[in-house]
Design a protein around this motif. Sequence first.
Motif, PDB file in Angstrom:
ATOM      1  N   THR A  74       0.830  -1.201   0.000  1.00  0.00           N
ATOM      2  CA  THR A  74       0.000   0.000   0.000  1.00  0.00           C
ATOM      3  C   THR A  74       0.860   1.244   0.000  1.00  0.00           C
ATOM      4  O   THR A  74       1.845   1.328   0.748  1.00  0.00           O
ATOM      5  CB  THR A  74      -0.920   0.022   1.239  1.00  0.00           C
ATOM      6  N   LEU A  75       0.501   2.211  -0.845  1.00  0.00           N
ATOM      7  CA  LEU A  75       1.172   3.506  -0.880  1.00  0.00           C
ATOM      8  C   LEU A  75       0.376   4.474  -0.008  1.00  0.00           C
ATOM      9  O   LEU A  75      -0.839   4.621  -0.178  1.00  0.00           O
ATOM     10  CB  LEU A  75       1.257   4.030  -2.314  1.00  0.00           C
ATOM     11  N   HIS A  76       1.062   5.113   0.945  1.00  0.00           N
ATOM     12  CA  HIS A  76       0.411   6.034   1.877  1.00  0.00           C
ATOM     13  C   HIS A  76       0.914   7.457   1.666  1.00  0.00           C
ATOM     14  O   HIS A  76       2.037   7.684   1.230  1.00  0.00           O
ATOM     15  CB  HIS A  76       0.716   5.651   3.329  1.00  0.00           C
ATOM     16  N   ARG A  77       0.065   8.393   2.060  1.00  0.00           N
ATOM     17  CA  ARG A  77       0.450   9.803   2.131  1.00  0.00           C
ATOM     18  C   ARG A  77       0.042  10.323   3.498  1.00  0.00           C
ATOM     19  O   ARG A  77      -1.090  10.103   3.952  1.00  0.00           O
ATOM     20  CB  ARG A  77      -0.250  10.627   1.053  1.00  0.00           C
ATOM     21  N   VAL A  78       0.975  11.028   4.183  1.00  0.00           N
ATOM     22  CA  VAL A  78       0.682  11.632   5.473  1.00  0.00           C
ATOM     23  C   VAL A  78       1.108  13.092   5.424  1.00  0.00           C
ATOM     24  O   VAL A  78       2.280  13.398   5.207  1.00  0.00           O
ATOM     25  CB  VAL A  78       1.417  10.915   6.626  1.00  0.00           C
ATOM     26  N   GLY A  79       0.147  14.000   5.588  1.00  0.00           N
ATOM     27  CA  GLY A  79       0.430  15.425   5.584  1.00  0.00           C
ATOM     28  C   GLY A  79      -0.433  16.131   6.601  1.00  0.00           C
ATOM     29  O   GLY A  79      -1.346  15.545   7.188  1.00  0.00           O
ATOM     30  N   LYS A  80      -0.164  17.416   6.819  1.00  0.00           N
ATOM     31  CA  LYS A  80      -0.960  18.179   7.766  1.00  0.00           C
ATOM     32  C   LYS A  80      -2.393  18.366   7.268  1.00  0.00           C
ATOM     33  O   LYS A  80      -3.314  18.520   8.067  1.00  0.00           O
ATOM     34  CB  LYS A  80      -0.300  19.546   8.005  1.00  0.00           C
ATOM     35  N   ASP A  81      -2.565  18.382   5.938  1.00  0.00           N
ATOM     36  CA  ASP A  81      -3.895  18.600   5.380  1.00  0.00           C
ATOM     37  C   ASP A  81      -4.731  17.321   5.348  1.00  0.00           C
ATOM     38  O   ASP A  81      -5.946  17.360   5.511  1.00  0.00           O
ATOM     39  CB  ASP A  81      -3.782  19.199   3.978  1.00  0.00           C
ATOM     40  N   SER A  82      -4.096  16.179   5.123  1.00  0.00           N
ATOM     41  CA  SER A  82      -4.824  14.913   5.082  1.00  0.00           C
ATOM     42  C   SER A  82      -3.833  13.762   5.203  1.00  0.00           C
ATOM     43  O   SER A  82      -2.635  13.939   5.018  1.00  0.00           O
ATOM     44  CB  SER A  82      -5.627  14.772   3.773  1.00  0.00           C
ATOM     45  N   ALA A  83      -4.362  12.587   5.513  1.00  0.00           N
ATOM     46  CA  ALA A  83      -3.523  11.395   5.626  1.00  0.00           C
ATOM     47  C   ALA A  83      -4.357  10.195   5.217  1.00  0.00           C
ATOM     48  O   ALA A  83      -5.534  10.104   5.558  1.00  0.00           O
ATOM     49  CB  ALA A  83      -3.001  11.226   7.046  1.00  0.00           C
ATOM     50  N   GLY A  84      -3.743   9.275   4.458  1.00  0.00           N
ATOM     51  CA  GLY A  84      -4.479   8.081   4.079  1.00  0.00           C
ATOM     52  C   GLY A  84      -3.775   7.302   2.986  1.00  0.00           C
ATOM     53  O   GLY A  84      -2.804   7.777   2.379  1.00  0.00           O
ATOM     54  N   PRO A  85      -4.252   6.091   2.706  1.00  0.00           N
ATOM     55  CA  PRO A  85      -3.705   5.292   1.607  1.00  0.00           C
ATOM     56  C   PRO A  85      -4.186   5.850   0.273  1.00  0.00           C
ATOM     57  O   PRO A  85      -5.319   6.328   0.163  1.00  0.00           O
ATOM     58  CB  PRO A  85      -4.284   3.899   1.880  1.00  0.00           C
ATOM     59  N   ILE A  86      -3.342   5.815  -0.739  1.00  0.00           N
ATOM     60  CA  ILE A  86      -3.735   6.358  -2.038  1.00  0.00           C
ATOM     61  C   ILE A  86      -3.676   5.331  -3.157  1.00  0.00           C
ATOM     62  O   ILE A  86      -4.219   5.573  -4.238  1.00  0.00           O
ATOM     63  CB  ILE A  86      -2.877   7.588  -2.416  1.00  0.00           C
TER      64      ILE A  86
END
Length: 416
Positions: A74-86
Motif C-alpha cells: 500500500t502507498l500512503h500519504r501523510v500530511g498536515k492537510d490529510s492522511a491516508g492510503p492512495i
Amino acid sequence: MHRARWFEFIRRPLALLAGATLLVAADASAQSAAATSAGGAVRPARTVEGRVRIPVSRGGDSTGMGAAANVWVTLHRVGKDSAGPIDSVRSDAGGRYRFRYTPFGAGEAVYFASTTYSGIAYFTAPLRVAAASGADTEITVFDTTSRTFPLSVKGRHFIVSKADSNEMRTVVEVFELSNDSVRTLVASEATGAAPTWSVAIPAAAVDVRANEGEISPDAFAAQNGRVSVFAPIAPGVKQVAFSYKLPASSFPLRVRSESPVVVFEVLVEEPQSFVRGQGFTAVDPVALEGRNFRRFLAQDLKADAELVVEVPAGATPGRNLYIAGLLVAVGLLMMLALTRSMQRAAAKRGVVAPSLRPAEPTVPLADRLAQEIAALDAIYARQESPSDAVTAAYEARRAELKAALAQALAEAPAGR
C-alpha cells in the motif's frame, strides 16, 4: 514493528487506517486538481519501484533472502492537510511492486509504502525522490512465532529525577531490545499468554505508564511488580520506554539486571548522587532540559548484576521529569550505532544479522550513513515543539553523521 521506530510520527494517522486493505484511487479529475500546487504549477509524477523480501531456508540469495510474492503493498500519504492510503498493488512472483503517483496537497507531506504480513505491518523509508528504488523501497517481512525466547538488551537507560513536593521521584527507563532471530515474536492468543518481553520494576512504583516510544499503551501492562509488553517485536532493534514514581523512602534503590546488557547508563539529577555496582564508572555529567545529571556507565553487564542508586536525603524538591522524549531520542542514536556495529561484526563472521534497515552487505558505508541521517531527520520532524536541548542534541548528532559521510565519500573509490 520493523522500521516503525522512526515512523512513530505517523502512527496516529495510520491507526485510523488499520482496517484498510483494498484501495480505490480517487477519480482522475480530482487527482489532477489536487496535483496543482498553490502557485499554479503542476507537479511531475513520481514512481516507486521496490520489492518485498523474506528470510528463507533454501532457494534464496546469498544473504538468505527470498521473494515475498502476492502480498498487498500500500502507498500512503501523510500530511498536515490529510492522511491516508492512495493506492495498492500485489507484489509479483519476484516480490517486486511498482507505483506511479502524482504528489498533491501540502508540499511537506510524506509518502511511503507498507505491507502487512502475518498480521504485522512493515514500512519503507520516506519516499523523497521522483524515482524511488533500491534500499529506500525495500520491505523485509518475517514469519511470526509465539514461542518465547530471550531478547538481548543492547542498551538500558535509567534516569532518576529530584524529589518533588510530595517526596516522590520520577524514574524513566529506556531499553533497546534486539530480536536476533529471523522471526517476529508475537504474544500468544491463548489465555494467560506470556508477553513478548517483561522486566521487573520496584515494588513501590506507582503511576506506571508507557512513554513516547514504539510501544502503544494498549500493548503495555504493569502489574505484580513487572512491566510487560505484548506488542510484536520484529528482528532488529526495538525501543521500549516507560516511567514510574517512587517515594523517597525507596532509596538507596537496588536495581538488578535480569539479562546481560551491552551498555547500561544511569542518570541521577543531584550532584551528590552516586551509583555503586561492578563495572559502573562516573563519566562527564550531562545537561538535559536545562537540568544537570550525574552520569554513570557500565558495559557488557552480566545477567543478575546489581547496582545501587544513592541519592541525598532531604533533597530540594524539583519539578516532574519532562525529559522522556529526549531520552528516547538519545537512546535511539545509541541504538543506531549499536545496530551498525552488529551489522559490521556479523559481516566479518559471514553472518546475516537482523538490522534496523535490512540492506545488502554490499551497500556502501556512505549510503548507510545517508540513511541514518534521513532516519534522524524523521525522528526530529515528529517533535511538535522541540526544546533547545532536543534541538541541540539533534544538530550535534546530525553534524557527526554528516562529517562521517563526508569522510566516507572522500575515501570512496574513484568513479563511485
